[in-house]
Design a protein around this motif. Structure first.
Motif, PDB file in Angstrom:
ATOM      1  N   LYS A 268       0.831  -1.201   0.000  1.00 31.86           N
ATOM      2  CA  LYS A 268       0.000   0.000   0.000  1.00 31.86           C
ATOM      3  C   LYS A 268       0.866   1.252   0.000  1.00 31.86           C
ATOM      4  O   LYS A 268       0.595   2.225  -0.726  1.00 31.86           O
ATOM      5  CB  LYS A 268      -0.909  -0.020   1.233  1.00 31.86           C
ATOM      6  CG  LYS A 268      -1.855   1.154   1.345  1.00 31.86           C
ATOM      7  CD  LYS A 268      -2.737   1.002   2.584  1.00 31.86           C
ATOM      8  CE  LYS A 268      -3.698   2.170   2.744  1.00 31.86           C
ATOM      9  NZ  LYS A 268      -4.556   1.996   3.952  1.00 31.86           N
ATOM     10  N   GLU A 269       1.933   1.225   0.787  1.00 31.21           N
ATOM     11  CA  GLU A 269       2.815   2.382   0.901  1.00 31.21           C
ATOM     12  C   GLU A 269       3.520   2.667  -0.428  1.00 31.21           C
ATOM     13  O   GLU A 269       3.684   3.837  -0.818  1.00 31.21           O
ATOM     14  CB  GLU A 269       3.849   2.154   2.003  1.00 31.21           C
ATOM     15  CG  GLU A 269       3.288   2.134   3.422  1.00 31.21           C
ATOM     16  CD  GLU A 269       2.447   0.882   3.722  1.00 31.21           C
ATOM     17  OE1 GLU A 269       1.524   0.984   4.554  1.00 31.21           O
ATOM     18  OE2 GLU A 269       2.715  -0.184   3.099  1.00 31.21           O
ATOM     19  N   GLN A 272       1.020   4.191  -2.845  1.00 27.86           N
ATOM     20  CA  GLN A 272       0.744   5.577  -2.465  1.00 27.86           C
ATOM     21  C   GLN A 272       1.888   6.509  -2.874  1.00 27.86           C
ATOM     22  O   GLN A 272       1.666   7.665  -3.226  1.00 27.86           O
ATOM     23  CB  GLN A 272       0.514   5.683  -0.951  1.00 27.86           C
ATOM     24  CG  GLN A 272      -0.835   5.144  -0.493  1.00 27.86           C
ATOM     25  CD  GLN A 272      -0.984   5.202   1.018  1.00 27.86           C
ATOM     26  OE1 GLN A 272      -0.086   4.788   1.759  1.00 27.86           O
ATOM     27  NE2 GLN A 272      -2.123   5.697   1.490  1.00 27.86           N
ATOM     28  N   PRO A 277      -3.112   9.434  -7.442  1.00 30.05           N
ATOM     29  CA  PRO A 277      -4.221   9.114  -6.539  1.00 30.05           C
ATOM     30  C   PRO A 277      -5.553   8.912  -7.254  1.00 30.05           C
ATOM     31  O   PRO A 277      -5.800   9.448  -8.330  1.00 30.05           O
ATOM     32  CB  PRO A 277      -4.280  10.335  -5.612  1.00 30.05           C
ATOM     33  CG  PRO A 277      -3.728  11.454  -6.438  1.00 30.05           C
ATOM     34  CD  PRO A 277      -2.650  10.834  -7.268  1.00 30.05           C
ATOM     35  N   GLU A 316      -8.616  -0.659  -1.585  1.00 27.32           N
ATOM     36  CA  GLU A 316      -8.356  -0.043  -0.275  1.00 27.32           C
ATOM     37  C   GLU A 316      -8.038   1.439  -0.408  1.00 27.32           C
ATOM     38  O   GLU A 316      -8.416   2.258   0.438  1.00 27.32           O
ATOM     39  CB  GLU A 316      -7.143  -0.729   0.371  1.00 27.32           C
ATOM     40  CG  GLU A 316      -7.456  -1.632   1.547  1.00 27.32           C
ATOM     41  CD  GLU A 316      -6.158  -2.096   2.188  1.00 27.32           C
ATOM     42  OE1 GLU A 316      -5.629  -1.378   3.065  1.00 27.32           O
ATOM     43  OE2 GLU A 316      -5.678  -3.170   1.788  1.00 27.32           O
ATOM     44  N   LEU A 317      -7.322   1.767  -1.474  1.00 28.53           N
ATOM     45  CA  LEU A 317      -6.890   3.144  -1.677  1.00 28.53           C
ATOM     46  C   LEU A 317      -7.955   4.005  -2.364  1.00 28.53           C
ATOM     47  O   LEU A 317      -7.697   5.174  -2.675  1.00 28.53           O
ATOM     48  CB  LEU A 317      -5.594   3.159  -2.495  1.00 28.53           C
ATOM     49  CG  LEU A 317      -4.357   2.600  -1.788  1.00 28.53           C
ATOM     50  CD1 LEU A 317      -3.171   2.534  -2.730  1.00 28.53           C
ATOM     51  CD2 LEU A 317      -4.017   3.446  -0.556  1.00 28.53           C
ATOM     52  N   TYR A 319      -9.647   3.420  -5.361  1.00 25.29           N
ATOM     53  CA  TYR A 319      -9.821   3.371  -6.814  1.00 25.29           C
ATOM     54  C   TYR A 319     -11.115   2.639  -7.155  1.00 25.29           C
ATOM     55  O   TYR A 319     -11.600   1.797  -6.390  1.00 25.29           O
ATOM     56  CB  TYR A 319      -8.636   2.667  -7.483  1.00 25.29           C
ATOM     57  CG  TYR A 319      -7.338   3.424  -7.347  1.00 25.29           C
ATOM     58  CD1 TYR A 319      -6.933   4.334  -8.313  1.00 25.29           C
ATOM     59  CD2 TYR A 319      -6.512   3.242  -6.233  1.00 25.29           C
ATOM     60  CE1 TYR A 319      -5.744   5.049  -8.182  1.00 25.29           C
ATOM     61  CE2 TYR A 319      -5.331   3.948  -6.091  1.00 25.29           C
ATOM     62  CZ  TYR A 319      -4.949   4.851  -7.075  1.00 25.29           C
ATOM     63  OH  TYR A 319      -3.782   5.553  -6.935  1.00 25.29           O
TER      64      TYR A 319
END
Length: 327
Positions: A268-269, A272, A277, A316-317, A319
């Motif tokens: 995830k990091e 990101q 985004p 999770e982010l 999208y």
């Protein structure tokens, strides 16, 4: 997704191919500019991107009525040359008749099987058929190049690696995937693993070669070791040529001493840090291709040939399914 782009998704494969063939046949004698090349670029026909670009720069136009490939039937193509790439991968260069170009849409793939259907079968007695994305450009005349990694448990890859120059392989296509349109997005992230680089490479080379391209591409390419990185010199040449439009990040499971890039699994990091985004909405697109486990972790499992639900880290982010495409 832009409404224009969405409308092109409903164009049938046969319509795309017929239109592509017509556009390559001759240059219009009318003085009035035609919208056909621009429309077909929107529909994702790779050859038409070249057609429009060559016309606008005054260079010669490819005069070819149709692709030597057949989307409905397997045809045998002679293996012209084998170029070893690394310890388990080689380039297989097939001869196209009459010095013709493949005219493959971007993005699209081919499916292959043994020229002798009896020579390569699965445990149920059915011919083994596998998809591959060429790394040669659609306008390349006389040749079609496949970059194929040999897997210990991959019967098709072992069969192809057993071919000798002069042998043939049965090929069918193109099989259209995502109809890429130049400048449809402001930012494109390409997340690849291993031999999954080929469809991502097809898109980025096609887009960057267009003089009107304004899209910024970021490729996050994961491999086990540095020796496993495919198309390394080609990717680095692209980065050098298009420094403001192409960002290249390698990620290794087993990095060598002194490695300064990211390592381990795609997290995830990492996404990101490098991927535009989700808040960019229709201005960002994320393409994912790699081993099934990696694709599932990043974007959710595919449902056979269909996209399947979006999942994994990208969901999770924040999208959406419209922002992500899984090869």
């Amino acid at each position: 997704m832009l409404s224009f782009a969405a409308s092109t998704r409903h164009v049938t494969r046969s319509q795309l191919l017929r239109a592509a063939r017509r556009s390559y046949a001759t240059e219009s004698t009318s003085k009035k500019p035609s919208n056909l090349p621009l429309y077909l670029m929107g529909a994702g026909v790779a050859g038409l991107g070249s057609y429009f670009y060559l016309n606008s720069t005054g260079k010669s136009v490819i005069t070819q009525e149709k692709s030597p490939l057949d989307p409905e039937n397997f045809k045998d193509f002679k293996l012209k040359k084998i170029v070893p790439y690394n310890h388990n991968t080689s380039e297989f260069i097939f001869e196209l008749p009459n010095n013709e170009a493949s005219l493959l849409p971007v993005a699209s793939c081919l499916v292959v099987r043994s020229s002798d259907p009896e020579a390569l079968k699965d445990e149920k007695g059915k011919p083994i058929i596998r998809p591959y994305t060429p790394i040669s450009p659609p306008e390349k005349q006389g040749e079609l190049t496949l970059l194929i990694k040999k897997y210990d448990n991959g019967n098709a890859s072992k069969h192809i690696h057993g071919l000798k120059e002069g042998d043939t392989l049965a090929i069918k296509g193109p099989i259209p995937k995502f109809p890429y349109k130049v400048n449809e997005f402001e930012e494109v992230a390409l997340i690849g693993g291993g031999s999954g680089i080929t469809p991502l490479y097809q898109i980025v080379t096609h887009a960057l070669s267009n003089a009107s391209n304004r899209t910024k591409f970021t490729l996050l390419f994961s491999n086990v070791t540095e020796a496993d990185i495919l198309l390394k010199s080609e990717l680095e040449a692209l980065q050098k040529k298009y420094p403001t439009k192409f960002n290249l990040i390698y990620m290794l499971d087993k990095p060598p001493a002194g490695w300064t890039g990211p390592s381990g699994y795609i997290s995830k990091e990492v996404l990101q840090q490098y991927v535009a985004p989700a808040s960019l909405n229709e201005r960002v697109k994320v393409f994912v291709c790699g081993p099934p486990g990696q694709v599932a972790a990043v974007a959710g499992k595919k449902a056979g040939m269909k996209q399947g639900e979006l999942g994994g880290i990208l969901k999770e982010l924040g999208y959406t399914e419209d922002q992500v495409y899984k090869f």
